[in-house]
Write a protein that holds these residues in place. Structure first.
Motif, PDB file in Angstrom:
ATOM      1  N   GLU A 104       0.810  -1.213   0.251  1.00  0.00           N
ATOM      2  CA  GLU A 104      -0.026  -0.088  -0.022  1.00  0.00           C
ATOM      3  C   GLU A 104       0.620   1.447   0.057  1.00  0.00           C
ATOM      4  N   HIS A 105       2.098   1.185   0.289  1.00  0.00           N
ATOM      5  CA  HIS A 105       2.984   2.441   0.385  1.00  0.00           C
ATOM      6  C   HIS A 105       3.796   2.467  -0.809  1.00  0.00           C
ATOM      7  N   LEU A 106       4.049   1.395  -1.689  1.00  0.00           N
ATOM      8  CA  LEU A 106       4.618   1.681  -2.862  1.00  0.00           C
ATOM      9  C   LEU A 106       4.267   2.408  -3.948  1.00  0.00           C
ATOM     10  N   GLY A 107       5.266   3.231  -4.285  1.00  0.00           N
ATOM     11  CA  GLY A 107       4.751   4.747  -5.204  1.00  0.00           C
ATOM     12  C   GLY A 107       4.233   5.768  -4.530  1.00  0.00           C
ATOM     13  N   ILE A 108       3.794   5.638  -3.150  1.00  0.00           N
ATOM     14  CA  ILE A 108       3.232   6.747  -2.580  1.00  0.00           C
ATOM     15  C   ILE A 108       4.105   7.305  -1.504  1.00  0.00           C
ATOM     16  N   ARG A 109       4.821   6.622  -0.637  1.00  0.00           N
ATOM     17  CA  ARG A 109       5.428   7.279   0.383  1.00  0.00           C
ATOM     18  C   ARG A 109       6.618   6.290   0.773  1.00  0.00           C
ATOM     19  N   LYS A 110       7.459   7.083   1.558  1.00  0.00           N
ATOM     20  CA  LYS A 110       8.703   6.427   2.275  1.00  0.00           C
ATOM     21  C   LYS A 110       8.162   5.846   3.365  1.00  0.00           C
ATOM     22  N   SER A 111       8.694   4.232   3.680  1.00  0.00           N
ATOM     23  CA  SER A 111       8.276   3.634   4.654  1.00  0.00           C
ATOM     24  C   SER A 111       9.309   2.595   5.039  1.00  0.00           C
ATOM     25  N   SER A 112      10.551   2.446   4.388  1.00  0.00           N
ATOM     26  CA  SER A 112      11.307   1.620   4.773  1.00  0.00           C
ATOM     27  C   SER A 112      12.461   1.851   5.838  1.00  0.00           C
ATOM     28  N   HIS A 113      13.348   0.995   6.182  1.00  0.00           N
ATOM     29  CA  HIS A 113      14.383   1.634   6.919  1.00  0.00           C
ATOM     30  C   HIS A 113      15.584   2.006   6.486  1.00  0.00           C
ATOM     31  N   GLY A 114      15.414   2.173   5.070  1.00  0.00           N
ATOM     32  CA  GLY A 114      16.671   2.756   4.302  1.00  0.00           C
ATOM     33  C   GLY A 114      16.803   1.991   3.027  1.00  0.00           C
ATOM     34  N   CYS A 115      16.550   0.981   3.050  1.00  0.00           N
ATOM     35  CA  CYS A 115      16.449   0.301   1.463  1.00  0.00           C
ATOM     36  C   CYS A 115      15.365   0.526   0.669  1.00  0.00           C
ATOM     37  N   VAL A 116      15.398   0.036  -0.671  1.00  0.00           N
ATOM     38  CA  VAL A 116      14.435   0.493  -1.316  1.00  0.00           C
ATOM     39  C   VAL A 116      13.464  -0.670  -1.822  1.00  0.00           C
ATOM     40  N   ARG A 117      12.138  -0.647  -1.164  1.00  0.00           N
ATOM     41  CA  ARG A 117      11.230  -1.743  -1.292  1.00  0.00           C
ATOM     42  C   ARG A 117      10.512  -1.782  -2.648  1.00  0.00           C
ATOM     43  N   ILE A 118      10.215  -3.015  -2.889  1.00  0.00           N
ATOM     44  CA  ILE A 118       9.818  -3.190  -4.325  1.00  0.00           C
ATOM     45  C   ILE A 118       8.799  -4.514  -4.208  1.00  0.00           C
ATOM     46  N   SER A 119       7.749  -4.593  -4.924  1.00  0.00           N
ATOM     47  CA  SER A 119       6.849  -5.680  -4.970  1.00  0.00           C
ATOM     48  C   SER A 119       7.677  -6.837  -5.435  1.00  0.00           C
ATOM     49  N   ARG A 120       6.941  -8.152  -4.855  1.00  0.00           N
ATOM     50  CA  ARG A 120       7.665  -9.307  -5.377  1.00  0.00           C
ATOM     51  C   ARG A 120       7.711  -9.547  -6.706  1.00  0.00           C
ATOM     52  N   GLU A 121       6.928  -9.063  -7.342  1.00  0.00           N
ATOM     53  CA  GLU A 121       6.643  -9.242  -8.956  1.00  0.00           C
ATOM     54  C   GLU A 121       7.772  -8.436  -9.777  1.00  0.00           C
ATOM     55  N   ASP A 122       7.630  -7.030  -9.349  1.00  0.00           N
ATOM     56  CA  ASP A 122       8.786  -6.210  -9.824  1.00  0.00           C
ATOM     57  C   ASP A 122      10.121  -6.620  -9.526  1.00  0.00           C
ATOM     58  N   GLY A 123      10.255  -6.971  -8.083  1.00  0.00           N
ATOM     59  CA  GLY A 123      11.664  -7.397  -7.592  1.00  0.00           C
ATOM     60  C   GLY A 123      12.402  -8.367  -8.458  1.00  0.00           C
ATOM     61  N   LYS A 124      11.391  -9.474  -8.659  1.00  0.00           N
ATOM     62  CA  LYS A 124      11.870 -10.876  -9.545  1.00  0.00           C
ATOM     63  C   LYS A 124      12.195 -10.206 -11.019  1.00  0.00           C
ATOM     64  N   HIS A 125      11.382  -9.350 -11.491  1.00  0.00           N
ATOM     65  CA  HIS A 125      11.739  -8.710 -12.810  1.00  0.00           C
ATOM     66  C   HIS A 125      13.244  -8.049 -12.823  1.00  0.00           C
ATOM     67  N   LEU A 126      13.235  -7.188 -12.114  1.00  0.00           N
ATOM     68  CA  LEU A 126      14.349  -6.228 -11.976  1.00  0.00           C
ATOM     69  C   LEU A 126      15.561  -7.124 -11.652  1.00  0.00           C
ATOM     70  N   TYR A 127      15.395  -8.069 -10.695  1.00  0.00           N
ATOM     71  CA  TYR A 127      16.625  -8.957 -10.452  1.00  0.00           C
ATOM     72  C   TYR A 127      17.153  -9.714 -11.545  1.00  0.00           C
ATOM     73  N   SER A 128      16.080 -10.115 -12.408  1.00  0.00           N
ATOM     74  CA  SER A 128      16.428 -10.859 -13.650  1.00  0.00           C
ATOM     75  C   SER A 128      17.163  -9.902 -14.728  1.00  0.00           C
ATOM     76  N   ARG A 129      17.089  -8.746 -14.699  1.00  0.00           N
ATOM     77  CA  ARG A 129      17.589  -7.789 -15.872  1.00  0.00           C
ATOM     78  C   ARG A 129      19.013  -6.987 -15.384  1.00  0.00           C
ATOM     79  N   VAL A 130      19.306  -7.191 -14.233  1.00  0.00           N
ATOM     80  CA  VAL A 130      20.815  -6.445 -13.742  1.00  0.00           C
ATOM     81  C   VAL A 130      21.866  -7.439 -13.399  1.00  0.00           C
ATOM     82  N   SER A 131      22.920  -6.863 -13.279  1.00  0.00           N
ATOM     83  CA  SER A 131      24.122  -7.894 -13.090  1.00  0.00           C
ATOM     84  C   SER A 131      24.812  -6.940 -12.184  1.00  0.00           C
ATOM     85  N   LEU A 132      25.942  -7.641 -11.604  1.00  0.00           N
ATOM     86  CA  LEU A 132      26.973  -6.929 -10.595  1.00  0.00           C
ATOM     87  C   LEU A 132      27.546  -5.752 -11.643  1.00  0.00           C
TER      88      LEU A 132
END
Length: 167
Positions: A104-132
């Motif tokens: 409910e906070h994604l794209g709306i407001r800051k709510s994490s402890h410092g990290c960048v929270r992302i949905s599980r679906e988007d996180g899986k997509h982003l993870y598959s598209r980047v490298s070290l």
């Protein structure tokens, strides 16, 4: 006539030889993945705030992906399971969580402890598209730096000048 830069669109461009780069806009709470093929993916995120217990604001800066782990347990926060961890600023990174209460906070407001929270679906997509080494730019709205794709170590871009009207 006096020549000057049109500063309204002037940005320093850092070139990458990687196939993608990530931009995190702390103002809009959105992240963007740009690919060499011209694709742009948008992700709703929630970044860090010092308004939660033990929280810190996500820092602006230019970083690179330093670690990738499909599952990681946070040592700092009671072994919380972090999914699709993409670390870019030492203990700070993109990740999803098991529950969906934070959605409910994604794209709306800051709510994490410092990290960048992302949905599980988007996180899986982003993870598959980047490298070290994938560049990560974290900023508020009006940044003066951007990434571009270079074809070789000597790639660069010319900025155009315009004539300043006489006063």
């Amino acid at each position: 006539p006096f020549l000057a830069f049109d500063f309204s669109s002037l940005r320093d461009t850092l070139y990458t030889l990687k196939d993608s780069f990530i931009e995190v806009n702390l103002e809009t709470q959105h992240a963007y993945l740009y690919t060499r093929e011209g694709e742009k993916f948008t992700y709703k995120i929630s970044t860090g705030t010092d308004k939660v217990e033990r929280g810190v604001k996500t820092k602006e800066g230019i970083f690179v992906v330093q670690s990738l782990m499909p599952k990681w347990h946070s040592r700092q926060f009671d072994s919380t399971l972090l999914l699709n961890w993409i670390g870019f600023n030492y203990g700070i990174g993109f990740h999803a969580l098991l529950g969906d209460g934070y959605y409910e906070h994604l794209g709306i407001r800051k709510s994490s402890h410092g990290c960048v929270r992302i949905s599980r679906e988007d996180g899986k997509h982003l993870y598959s598209r980047v490298s070290l080494g994938t560049p990560v730019l974290v900023h508020y709205q009006n940044n003066a730096v951007f990434f571009g794709f270079g074809d070789s170590i000597n790639s660069y871009n010319y900025y155009s000048y315009r004539e300043m009207p006489e006063v």
